[in-house]
Scaffold this active site. Structure first.
Site, short mmCIF file in Angstrom:
data_model
loop_
_atom_site.label_atom_id
_atom_site.label_comp_id
_atom_site.label_asym_id
_atom_site.label_seq_id
_atom_site.Cartn_x
_atom_site.Cartn_y
_atom_site.Cartn_z
N PHE A 104 5.57 -3.07 6.95
CA PHE A 104 7.00 -2.45 8.05
C PHE A 104 6.34 -2.21 9.08
CE2 PHE A 104 5.33 1.90 5.87
CZ PHE A 104 6.57 2.19 7.45
N LYS B 62 3.39 -14.19 5.12
CA LYS B 62 4.36 -13.07 4.12
C LYS B 62 4.95 -11.79 5.23
CE LYS B 62 4.65 -10.12 1.46
NZ LYS B 62 5.60 -8.78 1.47
N GLU C 229 8.45 -7.21 2.72
CA GLU C 229 9.93 -7.43 2.47
C GLU C 229 11.04 -6.06 2.88
OE1 GLU C 229 7.11 -6.38 0.96
OE2 GLU C 229 7.62 -5.07 -0.45
N CYS D 2 -0.84 3.24 11.49
CA CYS D 2 -2.41 3.44 11.37
C CYS D 2 -3.21 3.84 12.31
CB CYS D 2 -2.84 1.90 11.31
SG CYS D 2 -3.29 1.12 12.59
N GLU E 231 -3.18 9.79 3.33
CA GLU E 231 -2.35 9.75 4.41
C GLU E 231 -1.47 9.86 4.00
OE1 GLU E 231 -1.83 4.64 4.66
OE2 GLU E 231 -2.13 5.11 6.88
P1 NAD Z 1 2.36 -2.05 1.76
O1 NAD Z 1 0.89 -2.05 1.17
O2 NAD Z 1 3.08 -1.39 1.38
O3 NAD Z 1 2.64 -3.03 2.13
C1 NAD Z 1 1.62 -4.42 3.53
C2 NAD Z 1 1.94 -5.84 2.77
O4 NAD Z 1 2.02 -5.73 0.91
C3 NAD Z 1 3.21 -6.36 2.53
O5 NAD Z 1 3.76 -7.61 2.87
C4 NAD Z 1 3.59 -6.07 1.01
O6 NAD Z 1 5.02 -6.92 0.69
C5 NAD Z 1 2.48 -6.38 0.04
N1 NAD Z 1 2.47 -5.21 -1.16
C6 NAD Z 1 2.42 -4.29 -0.99
N2 NAD Z 1 1.53 -4.22 -2.22
C7 NAD Z 1 1.28 -4.47 -3.36
C8 NAD Z 1 0.95 -5.34 -4.18
N3 NAD Z 1 0.35 -4.28 -5.23
N4 NAD Z 1 0.23 -6.94 -4.83
C9 NAD Z 1 1.03 -7.71 -3.53
N5 NAD Z 1 0.97 -7.75 -2.23
C10 NAD Z 1 1.69 -5.94 -2.01
O7 NAD Z 1 1.69 -1.36 3.12
P2 NAD Z 1 3.56 -1.49 4.22
O8 NAD Z 1 3.94 0.43 3.76
O9 NAD Z 1 4.15 -2.07 4.80
O10 NAD Z 1 3.02 0.06 5.37
C11 NAD Z 1 1.97 1.05 6.02
C12 NAD Z 1 0.52 1.01 5.51
O11 NAD Z 1 -0.21 -0.10 6.34
C13 NAD Z 1 0.07 1.52 6.31
O12 NAD Z 1 -1.12 2.32 4.84
C14 NAD Z 1 -1.22 1.92 7.60
O13 NAD Z 1 -1.73 3.17 7.51
C15 NAD Z 1 -0.87 0.44 7.11
N6 NAD Z 1 -1.85 0.07 8.43
C16 NAD Z 1 -2.97 -0.34 8.41
C17 NAD Z 1 -3.10 -1.06 9.89
C18 NAD Z 1 -4.34 -1.08 10.49
O14 NAD Z 1 -4.75 -1.81 10.94
N7 NAD Z 1 -5.53 -0.29 9.33
C19 NAD Z 1 -1.98 -1.65 10.41
C20 NAD Z 1 -0.79 -1.33 10.29
C21 NAD Z 1 -0.08 -0.25 9.19
#
Ligand code: NAD
Length: 497
Positions: free
Chosen positions: A166, A190, A193, A298, A397
């Site tokens: 997000f 994808k 959401e 991140c 984090e």
């Molecule tokens: P999130 O893991 O909750 O969601 C990311 C994606 O994964 C979404 O599209 C979500 O629908 C899907 N998802 C979540 N849980 C899932 C599951 N159990 N099974 C299948 N799909 C699932 O992450 P977020 O809260 O949207 O974003 C923040 C996180 O992203 C932080 O940890 C941040 O550090 C990380 N991030 C990392 C980078 C990088 O380059 N390392 C860049 C941006 C964000």
């Protein structure tokens, strides 16, 4: 407040679809609390249609010359430049960033499109002529044998899937799909959401740029949809950006289903401040990276290790600057920091602040008591001092505007604190000493480093990802790694008799 908010469409084979399933997530504008969108969560049928559309489009697109494949990307860059304010407005509304942050994120996304326009050079193969001579087939004595040449080509792999977070709803998808399609693949995205409105608009605009039907598809959803995509027989590669828990699961599941997978995951980025650092640059760098995007990056610089007496000038400078911050809605001109993205994020950050106080850290600026709007998902900037590595505010984090300061007597002791972290996304040092910078570079464990810059994002021509629990996979996103991730290599050995 009404329970109704517009249901957001999938985009499959160039057409908008409202889908069939009922489970939906209601999203709010985090600056006001108003409901703004309703996102389908379990529309597996739509995910299947999107993969089918991408599979059907793949053979013709892979055969299209690379010089023709990048033409829509050139047009897309121009279209995005034209729509930058519109896109930024949507991002501010659904994510809460300030307008300047939103515009910056679109610009960083445009960088990736520019990089992908270089595909004709980036995916070029290599040839080594005359690697051997086969003398048994020589026609005359003088010819001395028939030469054998060898070359390696880079070829598209098929249907690729992107699963994105997000925090940069417009930029992170652009790390993936422009390079994937420039290399001849087709794509199913994808998005998160939680805030997919700018992503939808960006994919609509990509179709205006002229991508053929099915080359680029967008489907909404939560875990059911992700599982369908990640396990699908027709999907060849999965690029994921998000939290470590989800990333590790997607890496293991994708690999178990024979996919190529890269997962850029969670982070805890440390900045080491040496006593000899340029004070103004260090304070500015720490402040910007701790509180930019409300700490939801991140690359958030969420822990500082002050070495020796650096704390004597660093902490007063940081506290003064932080106390003067203007926290408000992202669309207000004077706002320096916007809200968190939703109520759950706000609760999580407040819980971490409580945990820091309970663990005995000294709270120097308290984001719970900051002057800020009462409606919406606001938490003010928070600074803790005298933190230790066993506290959750240092080891986990937080993904919010909380800065934890630790103290160390030497550079080596500071690096040891950094290396205790489970994460290894980026680490930074501020110093005037080349020797200290070199020791830092050669001893710290992180996939990206900054020297006298506040947790900077590398530009698209460089690979982007961390080490340890910040990354699962082999090839990072962007740069040369991105090209290799979205292509497979083939070696040919030739002899003309
Ligand atoms: P999130 O893991 O909750 O969601 C990311 C994606 O994964 C979404 O599209 C979500 O629908 C899907 N998802 C979540 N849980 C899932 C599951 N159990 N099974 C299948 N799909 C699932 O992450 P977020 O809260 O949207 O974003 C923040 C996180 O992203 C932080 O940890 C941040 O550090 C990380 N991030 C990392 C980078 C990088 O380059 N390392 C860049 C941006 C964000």
């Amino acid at each position: 407040m009404s329970d109704h908010a517009p249901v957001l469409p999938h985009i499959i084979a160039g057409q908008k679809h409202l889908g069939s399933k009922a489970a939906r997530r209601l999203n709010i504008n985090p600056g006001t609390g108003e409901r703004i969108s309703s996102v389908p969560l379990d529309d597996v049928e739509a995910a299947e249609k999107a993969v089918q559309a991408a599979s059907a489009a793949f053979p013709a697109w892979a055969r299209t010359p690379v010089g023709d494949r990048i033409q829509p990307l050139f047009r897309y860059k121009a279209i995005l430049e034209h729509h930058i304010d519109e896109l930024a407005e949507i991002i501010v509304e659904e994510h809460g960033k300030t307008t300047a942050e939103a515009i910056g994120s679109v610009r960083r996304g445009i960088d990736c499109i520019e990089h992908a326009c270089g595909a004709p050079i980036l995916m070029m193969g290599r040839t080594l002529p005359q690697i051997a001579v086969s003398s048994s087939f020589c026609r005359t004595q003088d010819e001395g044998g028939v030469g054998i040449d060898s070359s390696v080509d880079r070829l598209p792999i098929g249907v690729c899937v992107g699963i994105t977070p997000f925090n940069f709803p417009m930029m992170v998808p652009l790390w993936m799909w422009p390079m994937a399609v420039a290399c001849g693949n087709t794509f199913v995205l994808k998005p998160s959401e939680r805030d997919p409105m700018s992503t939808i608009r960006a994919i609509e605009l990509a179709h205006e740029a002229g991508f053929p039907e099915g080359v680029l598809n967008l489907v909404h959803g939560g875990p059911d949809v992700v599982n369908h995509l990640v396990k699908h027989d027709d999907v060849r590669a999965v690029s994921f950006v998000g939290s470590t828990g989800a990333g590790k699961y997607i890496y293991e599941t994708g690999c178990a289903h024979d996919k190529r997978v890269q997962c850029m995951c969670g982070a805890k980025n440390f900045s080491i401040i040496m006593p000899d650092a340029n004070r103004e640059a260090a304070i500015d760098g720490v402040f910007g990276s701790a509180f930019g995007n409300t700490g939801q990056r991140c690359l958030a610089g969420s822990v500082v290790v002050a070495v020796g007496d650096a704390a004597d000038w660093l902490i007063p400078g940081l506290v003064e600057r932080t106390k003067g911050m203007i926290v408000g809605r992202g669309c207000d001109k004077n706002t320096q920091m916007g809200p968190l993205q939703d109520d759950a994020a706000k609760d999580r950050v407040l819980n971490y602040i409580d945990a820091g106080v309970k663990a005995g850290a000294d709270i120097l600026v308290d984001g719970r008591e900051f002057s800020m709007p009462s409606a919406g998902c606001f938490v003010g900037p928070t600074i803790f001092d005298n933190c230790t590595s066993d506290m959750s505010i240092v080891s986990e984090e937080i993904f919010g505007p909380v800065l934890s300061i630790m103290r160390a007597s030497t550079l080596d002791a500071a690096v040891a604190e950094v290396n205790k972290s489970d994460y290894g996304n980026m680490s930074v040092i501020f110093t005037d000493s080349g020797n200290a910078a070199h020791r830092f570079e050669t001893t710290v464990q992180a996939g990206m480093l900054g020297i006298n810059v506040g947790v900077p994002a590398p530009m698209a021509a460089f690979p982007f990802a961390g080490w340890k629990k910040s990354f699962y996979g082999d090839l990072h996103t962007n740069g040369e790694d991105g090209v290799r991730f979205f292509t497979k290599s083939r070696v040919t050995v030739r002899r003309w008799i």
